[in-house]
Design a protein around this motif. Structure first.
Motif, PDB file in Angstrom:
ATOM      1  N   LEU A 125      29.130  30.238  16.266  1.00 59.54           N
ATOM      2  CA  LEU A 125      30.119  31.179  15.736  1.00 59.54           C
ATOM      3  C   LEU A 125      30.553  32.165  16.810  1.00 59.54           C
ATOM      4  O   LEU A 125      31.748  32.472  16.934  1.00 59.54           O
ATOM      5  CB  LEU A 125      29.537  31.926  14.535  1.00 59.54           C
ATOM      6  CG  LEU A 125      30.445  32.974  13.899  1.00 59.54           C
ATOM      7  CD1 LEU A 125      31.681  32.321  13.299  1.00 59.54           C
ATOM      8  CD2 LEU A 125      29.696  33.771  12.853  1.00 59.54           C
ATOM      9  N   ALA A 126      29.607  32.655  17.600  1.00 59.42           N
ATOM     10  CA  ALA A 126      29.945  33.593  18.673  1.00 59.42           C
ATOM     11  C   ALA A 126      30.868  32.933  19.694  1.00 59.42           C
ATOM     12  O   ALA A 126      31.872  33.528  20.119  1.00 59.42           O
ATOM     13  CB  ALA A 126      28.669  34.092  19.350  1.00 59.42           C
ATOM     14  N   ILE A 127      30.570  31.695  20.085  1.00 61.16           N
ATOM     15  CA  ILE A 127      31.428  30.972  21.034  1.00 61.16           C
ATOM     16  C   ILE A 127      32.825  30.788  20.444  1.00 61.16           C
ATOM     17  O   ILE A 127      33.844  30.985  21.116  1.00 61.16           O
ATOM     18  CB  ILE A 127      30.799  29.608  21.400  1.00 61.16           C
ATOM     19  CG1 ILE A 127      29.474  29.787  22.102  1.00 61.16           C
ATOM     20  CG2 ILE A 127      31.756  28.759  22.229  1.00 61.16           C
ATOM     21  CD1 ILE A 127      29.559  30.403  23.476  1.00 61.16           C
ATOM     22  N   PRO A 174      38.161  27.416  27.293  1.00 58.93           N
ATOM     23  CA  PRO A 174      37.909  27.328  28.732  1.00 58.93           C
ATOM     24  C   PRO A 174      38.805  26.258  29.363  1.00 58.93           C
ATOM     25  O   PRO A 174      39.241  25.321  28.716  1.00 58.93           O
ATOM     26  CB  PRO A 174      36.441  26.942  28.805  1.00 58.93           C
ATOM     27  CG  PRO A 174      36.161  26.258  27.510  1.00 58.93           C
ATOM     28  CD  PRO A 174      37.042  26.916  26.509  1.00 58.93           C
ATOM     29  N   GLY A 175      39.093  26.429  30.609  1.00 59.61           N
ATOM     30  CA  GLY A 175      39.915  25.457  31.317  1.00 59.61           C
ATOM     31  C   GLY A 175      40.382  26.047  32.634  1.00 59.61           C
ATOM     32  O   GLY A 175      40.008  27.166  33.007  1.00 59.61           O
ATOM     33  N   PRO A 176      41.230  25.318  33.316  1.00 62.43           N
ATOM     34  CA  PRO A 176      41.720  25.852  34.574  1.00 62.43           C
ATOM     35  C   PRO A 176      42.602  27.072  34.321  1.00 62.43           C
ATOM     36  O   PRO A 176      43.200  27.216  33.255  1.00 62.43           O
ATOM     37  CB  PRO A 176      42.531  24.690  35.169  1.00 62.43           C
ATOM     38  CG  PRO A 176      42.849  23.812  34.004  1.00 62.43           C
ATOM     39  CD  PRO A 176      41.748  24.006  33.021  1.00 62.43           C
ATOM     40  N   PRO A 177      42.687  27.963  35.278  1.00 62.57           N
ATOM     41  CA  PRO A 177      43.519  29.153  35.089  1.00 62.57           C
ATOM     42  C   PRO A 177      44.988  28.771  34.919  1.00 62.57           C
ATOM     43  O   PRO A 177      45.456  27.769  35.438  1.00 62.57           O
ATOM     44  CB  PRO A 177      43.315  29.959  36.377  1.00 62.57           C
ATOM     45  CG  PRO A 177      42.497  29.128  37.274  1.00 62.57           C
ATOM     46  CD  PRO A 177      42.024  27.929  36.538  1.00 62.57           C
ATOM     47  N   ALA A 178      45.681  29.578  34.157  1.00 62.53           N
ATOM     48  CA  ALA A 178      47.097  29.310  33.913  1.00 62.53           C
ATOM     49  C   ALA A 178      47.866  29.477  35.216  1.00 62.53           C
ATOM     50  O   ALA A 178      47.628  30.402  36.003  1.00 62.53           O
ATOM     51  CB  ALA A 178      47.626  30.263  32.854  1.00 62.53           C
ATOM     52  N   ILE A 213      39.539  34.858  20.831  1.00 62.86           N
ATOM     53  CA  ILE A 213      40.041  36.063  21.499  1.00 62.86           C
ATOM     54  C   ILE A 213      40.554  35.751  22.912  1.00 62.86           C
ATOM     55  O   ILE A 213      41.656  36.139  23.278  1.00 62.86           O
ATOM     56  CB  ILE A 213      38.928  37.135  21.556  1.00 62.86           C
ATOM     57  CG1 ILE A 213      38.572  37.576  20.134  1.00 62.86           C
ATOM     58  CG2 ILE A 213      39.354  38.317  22.407  1.00 62.86           C
ATOM     59  CD1 ILE A 213      37.328  38.420  20.036  1.00 62.86           C
ATOM     60  N   TYR A 214      39.759  35.017  23.703  1.00 59.71           N
ATOM     61  CA  TYR A 214      40.097  34.806  25.128  1.00 59.71           C
ATOM     62  C   TYR A 214      40.704  33.435  25.411  1.00 59.71           C
ATOM     63  O   TYR A 214      41.110  33.179  26.537  1.00 59.71           O
ATOM     64  CB  TYR A 214      38.840  34.974  25.982  1.00 59.71           C
ATOM     65  CG  TYR A 214      38.301  36.381  25.958  1.00 59.71           C
ATOM     66  CD1 TYR A 214      38.999  37.428  26.571  1.00 59.71           C
ATOM     67  CD2 TYR A 214      37.116  36.675  25.325  1.00 59.71           C
ATOM     68  CE1 TYR A 214      38.514  38.719  26.548  1.00 59.71           C
ATOM     69  CE2 TYR A 214      36.622  37.970  25.285  1.00 59.71           C
ATOM     70  CZ  TYR A 214      37.322  38.978  25.889  1.00 59.71           C
ATOM     71  OH  TYR A 214      36.837  40.260  25.859  1.00 59.71           O
ATOM     72  N   GLY A 215      40.775  32.565  24.461  1.00 59.27           N
ATOM     73  CA  GLY A 215      41.314  31.239  24.683  1.00 59.27           C
ATOM     74  C   GLY A 215      40.241  30.266  25.085  1.00 59.27           C
ATOM     75  O   GLY A 215      39.154  30.663  25.511  1.00 59.27           O
TER      76      GLY A 215
END
Length: 60
Positions: A43-45, A55-59, A51-53
């Motif tokens: 749930l925390a993940i 994980p993945g490569p930076p936009a 909130i932050y999107g």
């Protein structure tokens, strides 16, 4: 009650109580806590990813 003493009767009751406590701990408490911790972590993940999107490569 021939051959039994009050301490022997207390010992038998204590042994039964200890066995029931052990079984409760091993089969209910520990698995329940494990499921609770894994669920809380998931749930925390999930909330952090909301909130932050994801994980993945930076936009770019």
């Amino acid at each position: 009650m021939r051959g039994t003493s009050p301490t022997a009767e207390k010992h038998d009751g204590g042994r039964r109580s200890e066995l029931l406590t052990f079984l409760f701990t091993v089969f209910l408490l520990i698995p329940g806590l494990a499921v609770g911790f894994v669920g809380a972590f998931g749930l925390a993940i999930w909330l952090i990813q909301i909130i932050y999107g994801p994980p993945g490569p930076p936009a770019a």
